[in-house]
Write a protein that holds these residues in place. Structure first.
Motif, short mmCIF file in Angstrom:
data_model
loop_
_atom_site.label_atom_id
_atom_site.label_comp_id
_atom_site.label_asym_id
_atom_site.label_seq_id
_atom_site.Cartn_x
_atom_site.Cartn_y
_atom_site.Cartn_z
N ARG A 50 11.30 -12.10 -10.63
CA ARG A 50 11.04 -11.80 -12.03
C ARG A 50 10.81 -10.29 -12.12
NH1 ARG A 50 6.17 -13.52 -16.06
NH2 ARG A 50 7.47 -14.31 -17.73
N GLU A 82 12.72 -5.40 -23.09
CA GLU A 82 11.68 -4.58 -22.46
C GLU A 82 11.56 -3.14 -22.93
OE1 GLU A 82 12.30 -5.21 -18.32
OE2 GLU A 82 12.03 -7.38 -18.53
N HIS A 139 2.82 -17.78 -12.90
CA HIS A 139 3.27 -16.52 -12.31
C HIS A 139 2.19 -15.45 -12.43
CE1 HIS A 139 5.39 -12.64 -12.19
NE2 HIS A 139 6.11 -13.23 -11.27
N PHE A 163 2.26 -13.57 -21.88
CA PHE A 163 2.46 -14.42 -20.70
C PHE A 163 3.90 -14.86 -20.57
CE2 PHE A 163 -2.07 -15.85 -21.52
CZ PHE A 163 -2.57 -14.93 -20.61
N ALA A 164 4.51 -15.13 -21.70
CA ALA A 164 5.85 -15.72 -21.67
C ALA A 164 6.94 -14.66 -21.62
CB ALA A 164 6.05 -16.62 -22.87
N THR A 165 6.59 -13.41 -21.84
CA THR A 165 7.63 -12.38 -21.90
C THR A 165 7.15 -11.14 -21.15
OG1 THR A 165 6.61 -11.56 -23.90
CG2 THR A 165 8.47 -13.05 -24.18
N LYS A 166 8.03 -10.18 -21.08
CA LYS A 166 7.64 -8.92 -20.44
C LYS A 166 7.66 -7.82 -21.49
CE LYS A 166 7.42 -9.53 -15.82
NZ LYS A 166 7.29 -8.82 -14.56
N GLY A 186 5.90 -16.05 -7.94
CA GLY A 186 4.78 -16.80 -8.50
C GLY A 186 5.21 -18.10 -9.16
N PHE A 187 6.52 -18.33 -9.24
CA PHE A 187 7.01 -19.54 -9.90
C PHE A 187 7.27 -20.67 -8.91
CE2 PHE A 187 8.56 -16.47 -13.08
CZ PHE A 187 7.98 -17.04 -14.20
N SER A 236 4.66 -21.97 -16.84
CA SER A 236 5.19 -21.26 -15.68
C SER A 236 4.91 -19.77 -15.80
CB SER A 236 6.67 -21.55 -15.46
OG SER A 236 7.41 -21.16 -16.58
N GLY A 237 4.84 -19.27 -17.03
CA GLY A 237 4.44 -17.87 -17.24
C GLY A 237 3.03 -17.64 -16.75
N ARG A 281 6.61 -4.59 -20.91
CA ARG A 281 7.11 -3.35 -20.28
C ARG A 281 6.96 -2.12 -21.17
NH1 ARG A 281 7.55 -3.58 -15.03
NH2 ARG A 281 7.81 -5.77 -14.57
#
Lengths: 143, 353
Positions: free
Chosen positions: A72, B256, B137, B213-216, A99-100, B133-134, B218
């Motif tokens: 990622r 991003e 991670h 959490f679900a996106t970046k 991390g997934f 999953s976000g 940046r």
């Protein structure tokens, strides 16, 4: 087996050179600590582009033995990241460290020829074992 | 393009379950105009909904069926005398749908409503998966740092290095703490099922932090232009779902880099929220389809195609409006509006002259 690499580093004895790609500096540091203790040399990069820069910074490109990468990352992710490394360094074995915990993705990657799909937090022993397996595969690739 | 046909004008007789489901369904159809709904019970289920949408409600069907504009009379009352009464009194040009045929239509509409509810649920589950999953991670990274550094400290004798490792552990633990705090806030808000007064800005900020959490994000900068003291009446979870959906879409569109602008304002009894991005934009042919269920431009497995569809559904439910403007290569703006509710007290302008 380590002759070629050792020669590259001017006689300095090493078990091999591992490229660690992760956008988090502390994660790279932790992987580095584990691997250096086991006798590997480590170079770090925060993404694929930076990895290429790191490899080409000297007069001669460094000879990579193993790549450990998160999937990622900025700009590219998942399958793209794997394709990217496999195109850049087709003979260098890949380990995914992410991390997934995604079984489907893991199976897909293993089918694409990666050595291992490790999920953070990964145990030291597991990481070391995985790198050792990758090193064996690298030797086979070079035959 | 086909020529514009005049809308079909419909009168519904019966405002019980069947009539209400029909009314609700017809409200979403652009080519149908509702002339009115009749029921002898002044507290009939469908009357409330009809009034909200300015559809006339009557206690006796006579005026409705005599109206010369009526194209179709739908009788879902089940009243045995009504069919002959309608035939006798209706406007000569009007068609009648009653008896078993009306029942079948009613069944179809109920089935459609059921499927809609299922779509809604499946998107919720799917977005929950992405969300989970976000989070996994985001937690696993610092967790890995903590575990490995702690192990390292046990073997390390150099005090300076130990301090450095401890600082890394501290920083990683703080990140997990922040994530945990956000999740508990989210869970708390989703367990509320009641309509309540919602502080718009608190919800927008919460949606922003969850979207992280679900996106970046940046190199994406966030600009907030909030007008003080705005509230709407809604279920907090649903409002949050609307904001999270629009914000994560905006972030995805920018890849991003860019600027996310959230503007709130108030005029003519409505509250407006604009969410703008400087992303890739939406092509004109996609723009017509973005609110359709299962329409997605994301790769297979990554988008459910239900996000914006559900946003639209929720907005409609609260009698709000949703508009989109987009220019390819420049960006997209989603404009939401909801009926405003009066502030709790007049001292909302704290700190303002």
């Amino acid at each position: 087996m380590a002759e070629t690499t050792a020669a590259m580093f001017g006689g300095h004895k090493t078990n091999g050179l591992v490229l660690v790609v992760d956008d988090e500096p502390d994660v790279r540091k932790v992987v580095r600590m584990t691997l250096e203790k086991t006798g590997y040399d480590v170079i770090e990069a925060e993404d694929g582009e930076k990895a290429i820069e790191a490899i080409h910074q000297g007069e001669n490109p460094l000879m990579l033995d193993v790549i450990i990468t998160d999937i990622r990352m900025p700009k590219i992710n998942g399958v793209e990241a794997i394709n990217y490394f496999q195109q850049q360094w087709p003979r260098v074995p890949l380990i995914v460290l992410t991390g997934f915990p995604d079984m489907e993705m893991a199976t897909g990657f293993l089918n694409k020829g990666i050595v291992d799909y490790l999920v953070k937090p990964v145990e030291k022993e597991k990481l070391i074992k995985s790198v050792a397996t990758a090193m064996e595969k690298r030797d086979l690739n070079r035959l | 393009m086909s020529t514009v046909e005049p809308p079909i004008t419909i009168a519904i007789l019966g405002a019980g379950k069947g009539g209400t489901a029909m009314l609700e369904s017809f409200l979403n159809l652009p080519h149908i105009r509702l002339l009115g709904i009749a029921d002898t019970n002044p507290h009939a289920l469908g009357f409330q909904l009809a009034r909200l949408h300015n559809i006339p409600t009557v206690s006796h069907p006579l005026k409705l069926i005599q109206e010369d504009k009526v194209n179709l009379i739908i009788d879902v009352t089940g009243d045995p005398i009504l069919p002959s009464y309608i035939t006798e009194h209706k406007h000569s040009g009007a068609e009648v749908l009653g008896g078993t045929a009306a029942k079948v239509l009613s069944e179809l509409i109920r089935h459609q409503t059921f499927i809609q509810a299922q779509l809604f649920q499946s998107e919720k589950l799917a977005s929950m998966g992405t969300f989970a999953s976000g989070i996994a991670h985001d937690i696993n990274n610092p967790l890995y740092v903590i575990l490995a550094m702690a192990e390292e400290i046990q073997e390390e004798t150099n005090l300076d290095r130990i301090r450095l490792h401890a600082a890394s552990i501290h920083e990683a633990a703080q990140r997990i703490q922040a994530i945990s705090r956000n999740i508990t806030d989210y869970v708390r808000s989703s367990s509320h099922q009641e309509l309540e007064r919602i502080d718009l800005h608190a919800r927008l900020d919460e949606a922003l932090s969850i979207s992280r959490f679900a996106t970046k994000f940046r190199e994406i900068t966030v600009q907030k232009h909030y007008q003080n003291g705005l509230s709407v009446q809604a279920k907090p979870e649903e409002m949050l779902q609307v904001f999270i959906n629009l914000i994560t879409n905006a972030i995805h569109a920018m890849e991003e880099k860019g600027s996310l602008t959230i503007t709130t304002s108030h005029s003519n009894g409505t509250v407006q929220i604009a969410i703008s991005d400087t992303g890739c934009g939406i092509s004109p042919e996609h723009l017509q389809k973005i609110f359709n269920p299962f329409f997605s431009t994301k790769p297979k497995g990554q988008g459910t195609g239900l996000g914006l569809y559900n946003v639209k559904t929720i907005v409609k439910k609260y009698h709000g409006d949703l508009q989109v403007e987009s220019e390819q290569g420049k960006g997209t703006t989603f404009r939401l509006s909801f009926p405003a509710i009066p502030p709790v007290d007049d001292q909302v302008f704290d700190g303002q002259p």
